[in-house]
Design a protein around this motif. Structure first.
Motif, short mmCIF file in Angstrom:
data_model
loop_
_atom_site.label_atom_id
_atom_site.label_comp_id
_atom_site.label_asym_id
_atom_site.label_seq_id
_atom_site.Cartn_x
_atom_site.Cartn_y
_atom_site.Cartn_z
N PHE A 316 0.83 -1.21 0.00
CA PHE A 316 0.00 0.00 0.00
C PHE A 316 0.87 1.26 0.00
O PHE A 316 0.54 2.24 -0.67
CB PHE A 316 -0.92 0.00 1.22
CG PHE A 316 -1.83 1.20 1.28
CD1 PHE A 316 -2.97 1.25 0.50
CD2 PHE A 316 -1.53 2.27 2.10
CE1 PHE A 316 -3.81 2.35 0.55
CE2 PHE A 316 -2.36 3.37 2.15
CZ PHE A 316 -3.51 3.41 1.37
N VAL A 317 1.96 1.24 0.76
CA VAL A 317 2.86 2.40 0.79
C VAL A 317 3.43 2.67 -0.60
O VAL A 317 3.47 3.82 -1.07
CB VAL A 317 3.99 2.18 1.81
CG1 VAL A 317 5.05 3.28 1.68
CG2 VAL A 317 3.43 2.17 3.23
N ILE A 318 3.89 1.62 -1.26
CA ILE A 318 4.45 1.79 -2.61
C ILE A 318 3.37 2.27 -3.58
O ILE A 318 3.59 3.19 -4.38
CB ILE A 318 5.05 0.46 -3.11
CG1 ILE A 318 6.22 0.05 -2.21
CG2 ILE A 318 5.52 0.59 -4.56
CD1 ILE A 318 6.77 -1.33 -2.51
N ALA A 319 2.18 1.65 -3.50
CA ALA A 319 1.08 2.05 -4.38
C ALA A 319 0.66 3.48 -4.11
O ALA A 319 0.33 4.23 -5.04
CB ALA A 319 -0.11 1.10 -4.19
N GLY A 320 0.67 3.89 -2.83
CA GLY A 320 0.31 5.26 -2.49
C GLY A 320 1.26 6.27 -3.10
O GLY A 320 0.86 7.33 -3.59
N ALA A 321 2.56 5.94 -3.08
CA ALA A 321 3.55 6.84 -3.68
C ALA A 321 3.34 6.94 -5.19
O ALA A 321 3.42 8.04 -5.77
CB ALA A 321 4.96 6.32 -3.38
N ILE A 322 3.05 5.82 -5.82
CA ILE A 322 2.79 5.84 -7.27
C ILE A 322 1.52 6.64 -7.56
O ILE A 322 1.47 7.44 -8.50
CB ILE A 322 2.65 4.41 -7.81
CG1 ILE A 322 3.98 3.66 -7.67
CG2 ILE A 322 2.19 4.42 -9.27
CD1 ILE A 322 3.91 2.20 -8.06
N VAL A 327 -1.38 11.49 -9.64
CA VAL A 327 -2.26 12.65 -9.41
C VAL A 327 -1.58 13.93 -9.87
O VAL A 327 -2.20 14.79 -10.53
CB VAL A 327 -2.64 12.74 -7.92
CG1 VAL A 327 -3.32 14.08 -7.63
CG2 VAL A 327 -3.58 11.61 -7.54
N GLN A 328 -0.29 14.08 -9.54
CA GLN A 328 0.44 15.28 -9.95
C GLN A 328 0.59 15.35 -11.47
O GLN A 328 0.46 16.42 -12.06
CB GLN A 328 1.82 15.29 -9.28
CG GLN A 328 1.78 15.46 -7.78
CD GLN A 328 1.17 16.80 -7.36
OE1 GLN A 328 1.40 17.82 -8.00
NE2 GLN A 328 0.37 16.77 -6.31
N LEU A 329 0.85 14.21 -12.08
CA LEU A 329 1.05 14.19 -13.54
C LEU A 329 -0.22 14.49 -14.30
O LEU A 329 -0.17 15.03 -15.42
CB LEU A 329 1.60 12.82 -13.96
CG LEU A 329 3.04 12.50 -13.54
CD1 LEU A 329 3.38 11.05 -13.89
CD2 LEU A 329 4.03 13.45 -14.22
N ALA A 334 -6.72 16.47 -19.46
CA ALA A 334 -8.14 16.60 -19.81
C ALA A 334 -9.03 15.93 -18.77
O ALA A 334 -10.16 16.36 -18.55
CB ALA A 334 -8.38 15.99 -21.19
N LEU A 335 -8.54 14.86 -18.13
CA LEU A 335 -9.32 14.17 -17.09
C LEU A 335 -8.40 13.88 -15.92
O LEU A 335 -7.78 12.82 -15.85
CB LEU A 335 -9.93 12.88 -17.64
CG LEU A 335 -10.82 12.08 -16.68
CD1 LEU A 335 -11.92 12.95 -16.11
CD2 LEU A 335 -11.41 10.86 -17.37
N PRO A 336 -8.31 14.81 -14.96
CA PRO A 336 -7.42 14.61 -13.82
C PRO A 336 -7.92 13.50 -12.91
O PRO A 336 -9.12 13.28 -12.75
CB PRO A 336 -7.45 15.96 -13.11
CG PRO A 336 -8.76 16.57 -13.50
CD PRO A 336 -9.01 16.10 -14.90
N ILE A 337 -6.98 12.78 -12.31
CA ILE A 337 -7.31 11.73 -11.34
C ILE A 337 -7.43 12.37 -9.97
O ILE A 337 -6.54 13.11 -9.53
CB ILE A 337 -6.24 10.63 -11.35
CG1 ILE A 337 -6.27 9.88 -12.68
CG2 ILE A 337 -6.44 9.65 -10.19
CD1 ILE A 337 -5.17 8.86 -12.85
N VAL A 338 -8.52 12.10 -9.29
CA VAL A 338 -8.80 12.68 -7.97
C VAL A 338 -8.74 11.58 -6.92
O VAL A 338 -9.43 10.57 -7.04
CB VAL A 338 -10.17 13.37 -7.94
CG1 VAL A 338 -10.49 13.87 -6.54
CG2 VAL A 338 -10.20 14.52 -8.94
N ILE A 339 -7.92 11.77 -5.90
CA ILE A 339 -7.83 10.82 -4.80
C ILE A 339 -8.17 11.56 -3.51
O ILE A 339 -7.46 12.48 -3.10
CB ILE A 339 -6.42 10.20 -4.70
CG1 ILE A 339 -6.11 9.42 -5.98
CG2 ILE A 339 -6.32 9.27 -3.49
CD1 ILE A 339 -4.73 8.78 -5.99
#
Length: 377
Positions: A316-322, A327-329, A334-339
């Motif tokens: 989960f820690v690794i996935a969270g960093a990815i 999110v920043q990228l 056109a369609l931002p990812i929202v977490i």
């Protein structure tokens, strides 16, 4: 507990290649679910961006209108009836619709016109970074988002083009107002919106209503429904919910995103379950030894569960960093990812559940071990 944790961690890190394979499965699953749900949330926000930024408390829309972009029209004369209702501060007609943007070289691209009376400030461009909103009251003035420069062939303030054969000039630039359909939003005043969409003077797309301070919204809605006839009266929350439901579920977009998230869970669970089971199988002799030495089943089960939890936390820690990097990228895409925070909590619970459930297969294998097998080696 510390001894159990130590044994679990040593058993887990003993075969590092297998550990990497397990973490890859966990990370792949969590990242896939995170991205799919992040797209779902981002899409859900984008489809209601105009409703969210309008200062309306109530919306009057044509009966059956499914969203803000619905092309249906209503009689603009309803505005007088609406304004006469007790508690209504203002009623502003809005004109929206598709049109075409033509460059000097003849190239054309579809656009979505958003027009309102600027004096009422009901719905106007936000995040303005260059130019002035009040300049839109001039004939042929438009506001565009700079993320659509390439699509519109614009270079900044002063850029020109044609809409339905009429010359227009960019007088204001916004940053971050993007359309989920990828069709650029073009802000204009109400009069220009009629010209650019071919809307008759007595028609409007909707009427946005602002209430007086202290007015009872539900009471005003009931009064409006009794007065305005064959149209629908919706609160902003109801209109927002209807728009999301239409675009997310009525078009199948939401189902596709959920299917991707479900696929991630299934694939990740299978990979993790297979890896944990294989790891446990390779250490059956050690578990048999523990049982022969008198270790309780509960102790052995805890070792396996701790292994699963260590996989869950590390993955989960690794996935969270990815996910944070993604999110920043996509922040300006056109369609931002929202977490959101609740999504992070839900994913953590999902990850732990997935890994613990995967460990159950290993536990079932262990409880079938005959402790006597350790003396047969």
């Amino acid at each position: 507990m510390s001894l159990t944790f130590t044994l679990a961690s040593r058993n887990l890190f003993h075969d590092r290649l297998r550990l990497v394979a397990t973490l890859v499965g966990v990370v792949f699953s969590v990242v896939l679910v995170m991205i799919q749900m992040g797209l779902f949330l981002g899409f859900g926000r984008m489809v209601t961006t105009m409703i969210d930024h309008a200062s309306a408390d109530i919306w009057i829309v044509p009966r059956g209108a499914k969203c803000f972009e619905d092309p249906s029209m209503l009689d603009v004369k309803l505005r007088d009836k609406v304004a006469s209702i007790e508690g209504v501060a203002s009623a502003v007609p809005l004109i929206v619709g598709f049109s075409d943007w033509r460059l000097d070289n003849g190239e054309m691209t579809p656009i979505f016109i958003v027009g309102a009376d600027l004096r009422d400030q009901m719905l106007q461009p936000w995040n303005v970074v260059e130019g002035r909103v009040d300049a839109l009251s001039q004939g042929g003035a438009v506001a565009i988002d700079r993320s659509y420069f390439d699509r519109l062939g614009a270079a900044g303030l002063g850029s020109t083009a044609e809409i339905r054969g009429r010359r227009v000039k960019v007088v204001a630039l916004t940053d971050g107002i993007r359309s989920f359909t990828t069709t650029p939003y073009i802000f204009v005043d109400l009069k220009s919106a009629r010209l650019y969409t071919g809307t008759f003077p007595e028609r409007a797309s909707s009427i946005a209503v602002r209430l007086k301070p202290g007015a009872d919204r539900e009471e005003v809605i009931r009064a409006l429904r009794a007065q305005v006839g064959d149209v629908e009266v919706l609160s902003s929350a109801e209109f927002r919910s209807r728009s999301r439901s239409f675009w997310l579920f009525g078009t199948g977009a939401g189902a596709a995103l959920f299917a991707g998230a479900l696929l991630g869970v299934i694939v990740g669970t299978v990979i993790v379950a297979q890896t944990l089971y294989s790891s446990t199988k390779d250490h059956l002799s050690e578990f048999a030894t523990l049982r022969a030495m008198g270790s309780s089943n509960r102790y052995i089960y805890n070792v396996i569960i701790y292994q699963a939890l260590l996989n869950a936390v590390a993955g989960f820690v690794i996935a969270g960093a990815i996910g944070a990097a993604v999110v920043q990228l996509t922040a300006r895409s056109a369609l931002p990812i929202v977490i959101t925070p609740w999504l992070i909590v839900a994913l953590l619970v999902l990850t732990v559940t997935m890994c613990v459930a995967s460990g159950l297969g290993a536990i079932i294998r262990v409880i079938r071990i005959d402790p006597a097998t350790v003396f047969m080696r």
